[in-house]
Design a protein around this motif. Structure first.
Motif, mmCIF file in Angstrom:
data_model
loop_
_atom_site.group_PDB
_atom_site.id
_atom_site.type_symbol
_atom_site.label_atom_id
_atom_site.label_comp_id
_atom_site.label_asym_id
_atom_site.label_seq_id
_atom_site.Cartn_x
_atom_site.Cartn_y
_atom_site.Cartn_z
ATOM 1 N N THR A 1 12.929 -31.446 21.565
ATOM 2 C CA THR A 1 12.116 -30.245 21.395
ATOM 3 C C THR A 1 12.598 -29.471 20.175
ATOM 4 O OG1 THR A 1 13.531 -28.854 22.768
ATOM 5 C CG2 THR A 1 11.799 -30.091 23.895
ATOM 6 N N GLU A 2 11.758 -28.597 19.672
ATOM 7 C CA GLU A 2 12.122 -27.771 18.525
ATOM 8 C C GLU A 2 13.081 -26.661 18.955
ATOM 9 O OE1 GLU A 2 11.362 -28.212 15.369
ATOM 10 O OE2 GLU A 2 10.216 -30.030 15.842
ATOM 11 N N THR A 3 14.005 -26.320 18.060
ATOM 12 C CA THR A 3 14.976 -25.274 18.379
ATOM 13 C C THR A 3 14.926 -24.088 17.436
ATOM 14 O OG1 THR A 3 16.668 -26.339 17.006
ATOM 15 C CG2 THR A 3 16.588 -26.964 19.334
ATOM 16 N N GLY B 1 13.721 -22.109 24.931
ATOM 17 C CA GLY B 1 13.236 -22.463 26.258
ATOM 18 C C GLY B 1 11.831 -21.985 26.565
ATOM 19 N N ALA B 2 11.088 -21.557 25.560
ATOM 20 C CA ALA B 2 9.732 -21.059 25.774
ATOM 21 C C ALA B 2 8.813 -22.185 26.268
ATOM 22 C CB ALA B 2 9.174 -20.470 24.485
ATOM 23 N N PRO B 3 7.806 -21.842 27.088
ATOM 24 C CA PRO B 3 6.930 -22.870 27.680
ATOM 25 C C PRO B 3 6.294 -23.809 26.666
ATOM 26 C CG PRO B 3 6.560 -20.755 28.735
ATOM 27 C CD PRO B 3 7.474 -20.488 27.577
ATOM 28 N N ASP B 4 5.875 -23.287 25.511
ATOM 29 C CA ASP B 4 5.222 -24.164 24.531
ATOM 30 C C ASP B 4 6.196 -25.176 23.950
ATOM 31 O OD1 ASP B 4 6.571 -22.037 23.293
ATOM 32 O OD2 ASP B 4 5.334 -22.165 21.490
ATOM 33 N N ARG B 5 7.469 -24.800 23.824
ATOM 34 C CA ARG B 5 8.471 -25.745 23.335
ATOM 35 C C ARG B 5 8.692 -26.863 24.353
ATOM 36 N NH1 ARG B 5 12.025 -23.091 19.551
ATOM 37 N NH2 ARG B 5 10.640 -22.036 18.076
ATOM 38 N N LEU B 6 8.777 -26.497 25.629
ATOM 39 C CA LEU B 6 9.043 -27.491 26.660
ATOM 40 C C LEU B 6 7.850 -28.416 26.893
ATOM 41 C CD1 LEU B 6 11.466 -25.616 27.127
ATOM 42 C CD2 LEU B 6 11.163 -25.974 29.567
ATOM 43 N N SER B 7 6.658 -27.908 26.656
ATOM 44 C CA SER B 7 5.465 -28.717 26.923
ATOM 45 C C SER B 7 5.219 -29.783 25.860
ATOM 46 C CB SER B 7 4.229 -27.808 27.018
ATOM 47 O OG SER B 7 3.944 -27.201 25.770
ATOM 48 N N LEU C 1 7.109 -25.890 33.924
ATOM 49 C CA LEU C 1 7.255 -27.244 33.394
ATOM 50 C C LEU C 1 6.752 -28.276 34.396
ATOM 51 C CD1 LEU C 1 8.355 -29.277 31.337
ATOM 52 C CD2 LEU C 1 10.605 -29.046 32.427
ATOM 53 N N ALA C 2 7.082 -28.084 35.661
ATOM 54 C CA ALA C 2 6.647 -29.033 36.691
ATOM 55 C C ALA C 2 5.128 -29.066 36.812
ATOM 56 C CB ALA C 2 7.278 -28.663 38.028
ATOM 57 N N ARG C 3 4.507 -27.886 36.754
ATOM 58 C CA ARG C 3 3.034 -27.838 36.823
ATOM 59 C C ARG C 3 2.415 -28.514 35.616
ATOM 60 N NH1 ARG C 3 4.070 -22.567 38.933
ATOM 61 N NH2 ARG C 3 3.833 -21.674 36.849
ATOM 62 N N SER C 4 2.999 -28.273 34.447
ATOM 63 C CA SER C 4 2.482 -28.871 33.219
ATOM 64 C C SER C 4 2.582 -30.392 33.254
ATOM 65 C CB SER C 4 3.263 -28.326 32.017
ATOM 66 O OG SER C 4 2.931 -29.012 30.830
ATOM 67 N N ALA C 5 3.687 -30.892 33.785
ATOM 68 C CA ALA C 5 3.913 -32.335 33.791
ATOM 69 C C ALA C 5 3.302 -33.028 34.996
ATOM 70 C CB ALA C 5 5.418 -32.610 33.765
ATOM 71 N N GLY C 6 3.090 -32.273 36.083
ATOM 72 C CA GLY C 6 2.662 -32.898 37.317
ATOM 73 C C GLY C 6 3.750 -33.766 37.911
ATOM 74 N N LEU C 7 5.018 -33.386 37.641
ATOM 75 C CA LEU C 7 6.169 -34.159 38.088
ATOM 76 C C LEU C 7 7.254 -33.214 38.590
ATOM 77 C CD1 LEU C 7 6.536 -36.566 35.021
ATOM 78 C CD2 LEU C 7 5.703 -37.218 37.280
ATOM 79 N N PRO C 8 8.159 -33.701 39.440
ATOM 80 C CA PRO C 8 9.325 -32.878 39.779
ATOM 81 C C PRO C 8 10.115 -32.558 38.518
ATOM 82 C CG PRO C 8 9.167 -34.798 41.221
ATOM 83 C CD PRO C 8 8.180 -35.006 40.115
#
Length: 254
Positions: free
Chosen positions: A35-37, A51-57, A94-101
């Motif tokens: 991810t970008e830092t 740790g912003a949502p757009d970075r993690l997604s 992050l979990a909602r975005s990925a659909g994963l644990p």
């Protein structure tokens, strides 16, 4: 085959993860997305952006296509800087975005200490003291008692990534406390995968490191139990049942 997707900020000690994958020597895969830092500095404002949502997604789709069954945000500081509740919200998003644990290395430290039955911990951090204070508060919110902490005051991940075993051991020994049941080396920029048993021998107690805990947390999400004592007490805490041992890499399901 079990696949744990890793979201790793920038470039520092990410080569620990292929080493861990080889050491586990089973059907474990650890695909990683960088991810970008932004600026390489340990400052709370920069860590919040990391740790912003757009970075993690950014890497979610790539890791999903790689077959990830769970995701771990492998930046402790990019999680605990949000506080206990904020870090929960970060991972839920992050979990909602990925659909994963999903989880983070920061929560992995809390869960790993509990796994070892360690209520009293010592922190050996390379970061500046104000960042370590955020981590201390996070651990306390998670139910741990922090009996000592040390901060090396390093301001960039690039510098931390250049440290060898002697410098890491010096940091750990300086921060340890006789009342601590486990010592935490929480900086994800530290290379530690090659010498965790050596650190544990020097301190005479379990040592939890960022890369080790990241992988363990991801496997926990997928309900995998791996016997790998060369990765420290955390991976040797639960012996497989008699007759369940395989030549390489033991899976223990409970």
């Amino acid at each position: 085959m079990t696949t744990v997707g890793l979201l790793y900020p920038g470039h520092a000690a990410e080569d620990d993860f292929p080493r861990l994958e080889i050491t586990l020597d089973t059907d474990i895969r650890l695909p990683l997305f960088h991810t970008e830092t932004g600026e390489d500095t340990y400052q709370p404002g920069v860590l919040l952006e990391t740790g912003a949502p757009d970075r993690l997604s950014e890497g979610v789709e790539e890791l999903r296509l790689a077959g990830a069954e769970a995701l771990v945000w492998a930046s402790p500081a990019g999680s605990f800087v949000y506080g206990w509740a904020g870090a929960h919200n970060q991972i839920a998003t992050l979990a909602r975005s990925a659909g994963l644990p999903a989880s983070s290395t920061a929560f992995g430290f809390v869960h790993a200490a509990r796994e070892l039955g360690a209520g009293r911990v010592a922190i050996a951090a390379a970061w500046p003291e104000d960042v370590t204070t955020f981590f201390t508060e996070f651990l306390v919110a998670g139910g741990a008692e922090v009996v000592s902490s040390g901060s090396a005051g390093v301001t960039t991940a690039a510098e931390v990534a250049s440290w060898g075993v002697d410098r890491v051991k010096e940091l750990a020994l300086a921060a340890d406390h006789p009342d601590a049941e486990v010592l935490l080396l929480p900086d994800a920029a530290l290379h530690t995968a090659a010498f965790i048993p050596e650190l544990e021998e020097a301190l005479g107690k379990p040592v939890l490191t960022a890369s080790q805990v990241t992988v363990w947390e991801g496997l926990r999400l997928t309900d995998r139990r791996i016997w790998a004592p060369t990765l420290g007490t955390l991976f040797a805490a639960r012996r497989p049942a008699p007759g369940a041992v395989e030549p390489k890499g033991i899976e223990v399901r409970e």
